[in-house]
Design a protein around this motif. Sequence first.
Motif: not given
Length: 199
Positions: A177-184, A128-137
Motif C-alpha cells: 500500500d502507498l501513502v503519498l505525503v506532501a508536507d502535512r 512516499v514524500q512527494v513535492d505536491d498533491l492536488a485534486d482534479g488532474s
Amino acid sequence: MADTIDIRPGFADPVTASQKVFRAVLDAMSRPGRIGAIDETIEPPAPLSVGAASLLLALADHDTPIWLAPEIRNPATVAFLRFHCGSPLTDTPGDAAFAVTSGGGLPALDRFGIGDDAWPETSTTVIVQVDDLADGSGITLTGPGIETEHRLAVTGLRDGTWSEWAANGALFPCGIDLVLVADRRIAALPRTTAVRTED
C-alpha cells in the motif's frame, strides 16, 4: 568527543495525537486518492516531513521494522525514530513493515514485502514524500472506496511508478500500500486501487 544528537520532540500529547493521525490514515485508506491533512505541530529532523513523521509516530512500534531510503536516513532521523517509536531499522526494504522514501528515490515496488496469501497484512506500507498533491488532474483512480473515478496529481514521483503499481495490483490479496505525503497532506493508495495515466 563524539558529536551528540539533539532528538526532536514527538507529539505533545501522544495518545490524542496518535488517535487523530490514525483516524486520518483510516479515512485516507477508505477514500483512495482523497487528500487529507495531518494537523500535528511536530518539527521532525530533516528530511522527514511532518506528515511522514506523524504517520510513523502513530503507527510504528517495537514490532514494526522501518526501512529508510538513503536520502532519508541520517543520524538525526534514526535517533528520532528509535527514541519515539522504538522500532528496529532494517537495511532490507522487503523486511520492513513501514518504509519511507522520497518520490524521486522510490525503489522498484517489487523490492518491498508483499505479504502472503495467509497473512497479506504483513506487506510493507510505503510512505512516499512527494513535492505536491492536488485534486482534479493527473492520474485517474478507480476501485473500492471510489464511487466512479477520482483524479489526483502527484508531483515529484519517479517515472515508471504507475506501471509497477499495475503489477502490484495483480498480486491481490498480497501487495504493498502507498501513502503519498506532501508536507502535512496525505493521500493513500491501497493495493486495490487501479491507476490509469494519460499516456
